[in-house]
Design a protein around this motif. Sequence first.
Motif, PDB file in Angstrom:
ATOM      1  N   GLY A  19       8.727 114.684  24.837  1.00 12.27           N
ATOM      2  CA  GLY A  19       8.042 113.682  24.033  1.00 12.27           C
ATOM      3  C   GLY A  19       8.500 113.588  22.589  1.00 12.27           C
ATOM      4  N   ILE A  20       9.704 114.079  22.299  1.00 12.79           N
ATOM      5  CA  ILE A  20      10.262 114.021  20.943  1.00 12.79           C
ATOM      6  C   ILE A  20      11.642 113.388  21.020  1.00 12.79           C
ATOM      7  N   ASN A  21      11.962 112.512  20.080  1.00  7.99           N
ATOM      8  CA  ASN A  21      13.279 111.876  20.037  1.00  7.99           C
ATOM      9  C   ASN A  21      14.302 112.883  19.500  1.00  7.99           C
ATOM     10  N   LEU A  22      15.229 113.319  20.323  1.00 10.72           N
ATOM     11  CA  LEU A  22      16.214 114.327  19.931  1.00 10.72           C
ATOM     12  C   LEU A  22      17.593 113.732  19.619  1.00 10.72           C
ATOM     13  N   THR A  23      17.760 112.463  19.819  1.00 13.88           N
ATOM     14  CA  THR A  23      19.053 111.833  19.555  1.00 13.88           C
ATOM     15  C   THR A  23      18.819 110.570  18.734  1.00 13.88           C
ATOM     16  N   SER A  24      19.909 109.949  18.294  1.00 14.04           N
ATOM     17  CA  SER A  24      19.773 108.736  17.488  1.00 14.04           C
ATOM     18  C   SER A  24      21.001 107.853  17.688  1.00 14.04           C
ATOM     19  N   ASN A  25      20.897 106.644  17.198  1.00 12.20           N
ATOM     20  CA  ASN A  25      22.042 105.742  17.240  1.00 12.20           C
ATOM     21  C   ASN A  25      23.201 106.292  16.426  1.00 12.20           C
ATOM     22  N   ALA A  26      22.907 107.015  15.368  1.00 15.58           N
ATOM     23  CA  ALA A  26      23.974 107.602  14.540  1.00 15.58           C
ATOM     24  C   ALA A  26      24.831 108.564  15.367  1.00 15.58           C
ATOM     25  N   TYR A  27      24.197 109.367  16.220  1.00 12.57           N
ATOM     26  CA  TYR A  27      24.957 110.289  17.069  1.00 12.57           C
ATOM     27  C   TYR A  27      25.827 109.531  18.074  1.00 12.57           C
ATOM     28  N   ILE A  28      25.249 108.488  18.641  1.00 11.01           N
ATOM     29  CA  ILE A  28      26.004 107.681  19.613  1.00 11.01           C
ATOM     30  C   ILE A  28      27.197 107.018  18.926  1.00 11.01           C
ATOM     31  N   GLU A  29      26.944 106.438  17.750  1.00  7.88           N
ATOM     32  CA  GLU A  29      28.037 105.778  17.030  1.00  7.88           C
ATOM     33  C   GLU A  29      29.060 106.790  16.518  1.00  7.88           C
ATOM     34  N   ALA A  30      28.615 107.981  16.130  1.00 13.30           N
ATOM     35  CA  ALA A  30      29.561 109.019  15.700  1.00 13.30           C
ATOM     36  C   ALA A  30      30.512 109.377  16.843  1.00 13.30           C
ATOM     37  N   GLN A  31      29.991 109.418  18.056  1.00 16.42           N
ATOM     38  CA  GLN A  31      30.838 109.688  19.220  1.00 16.42           C
ATOM     39  C   GLN A  31      31.883 108.587  19.371  1.00 16.42           C
ATOM     40  N   TRP A  32      31.473 107.334  19.214  1.00 13.17           N
ATOM     41  CA  TRP A  32      32.418 106.212  19.295  1.00 13.17           C
ATOM     42  C   TRP A  32      33.462 106.316  18.186  1.00 13.17           C
ATOM     43  N   TYR A  33      33.016 106.633  16.996  1.00 12.03           N
ATOM     44  CA  TYR A  33      33.932 106.700  15.851  1.00 12.03           C
ATOM     45  C   TYR A  33      34.978 107.801  16.045  1.00 12.03           C
ATOM     46  N   ILE A  34      34.545 108.938  16.554  1.00 16.69           N
ATOM     47  CA  ILE A  34      35.500 110.030  16.794  1.00 16.69           C
ATOM     48  C   ILE A  34      36.525 109.600  17.836  1.00 16.69           C
ATOM     49  N   PHE A  35      36.073 108.946  18.892  1.00 17.09           N
ATOM     50  CA  PHE A  35      37.010 108.438  19.899  1.00 17.09           C
ATOM     51  C   PHE A  35      37.992 107.455  19.261  1.00 17.09           C
ATOM     52  N   ASP A  36      37.480 106.539  18.435  1.00 19.95           N
ATOM     53  CA  ASP A  36      38.345 105.581  17.736  1.00 19.95           C
ATOM     54  C   ASP A  36      39.401 106.294  16.908  1.00 19.95           C
ATOM     55  N   LEU A  37      38.976 107.317  16.170  1.00 17.20           N
ATOM     56  CA  LEU A  37      39.920 108.047  15.324  1.00 17.20           C
ATOM     57  C   LEU A  37      40.984 108.757  16.145  1.00 17.20           C
ATOM     58  N   ILE A  38      40.579 109.367  17.245  1.00 16.02           N
ATOM     59  CA  ILE A  38      41.553 110.047  18.105  1.00 16.02           C
ATOM     60  C   ILE A  38      42.573 109.043  18.633  1.00 16.02           C
ATOM     61  N   PHE A  39      42.090 107.919  19.117  1.00 16.70           N
ATOM     62  CA  PHE A  39      42.972 106.901  19.682  1.00 16.70           C
ATOM     63  C   PHE A  39      43.864 106.293  18.602  1.00 16.70           C
ATOM     64  N   LEU A  40      43.263 105.847  17.507  1.00 13.05           N
ATOM     65  CA  LEU A  40      44.024 105.141  16.474  1.00 13.05           C
ATOM     66  C   LEU A  40      45.021 106.057  15.770  1.00 13.05           C
TER      67      LEU A  40
END
Length: 156
Positions: A19-40
């Motif tokens: 019953g507690i929010n343990l994740t956020s959009n920031a974590y999800i977007e950080a995952q995308w950003y790291i993938f972008d950096l690895i690829f780019l």
Amino acid sequence: MVILGVWNVSGRYLGRFIGINLTSNAYIEAQWYIFDLIFLLGAGYTLKQNEHVRVDVFYSSWPPRRKALADLLGTVLFLIPFCLMVIFFSWDTVLASWQILETSPDPDGLPRYPIKTMIIVSFVLLIFQGISQVIKNLAILQGRLEPQEENHDTGL
């Protein structure tokens, strides 16, 4: 990136359970950003290591000088012009993103302008590596540099 991905998934289900929010959009977007950096940022390195995917039905049997000529022509006629086009067509988008300090529309989202900037940075780096490849291939064609043996042994 993998750790963030595991946390995003497990945190979502564990959070629902307790019953507690343990994740956020920031974590999800950080995952995308790291993938972008690895690829780019990995594109130039991958080119340097000669590990880009290629259909080498003919190329693999060619002598080193013919390979150098093919690589030289591919870099000058395709790679560098493509990189310049990507930079040209993304410039206004990146500039507009910086002008408004664009952020994610999602709650707790991350700023978008830094990651958009990496598009231009990565293609500039790819151009630099392409120029290095041109110099190397010209040296091979002129007989000033011995081609390196390609080793694609995967250990399997």
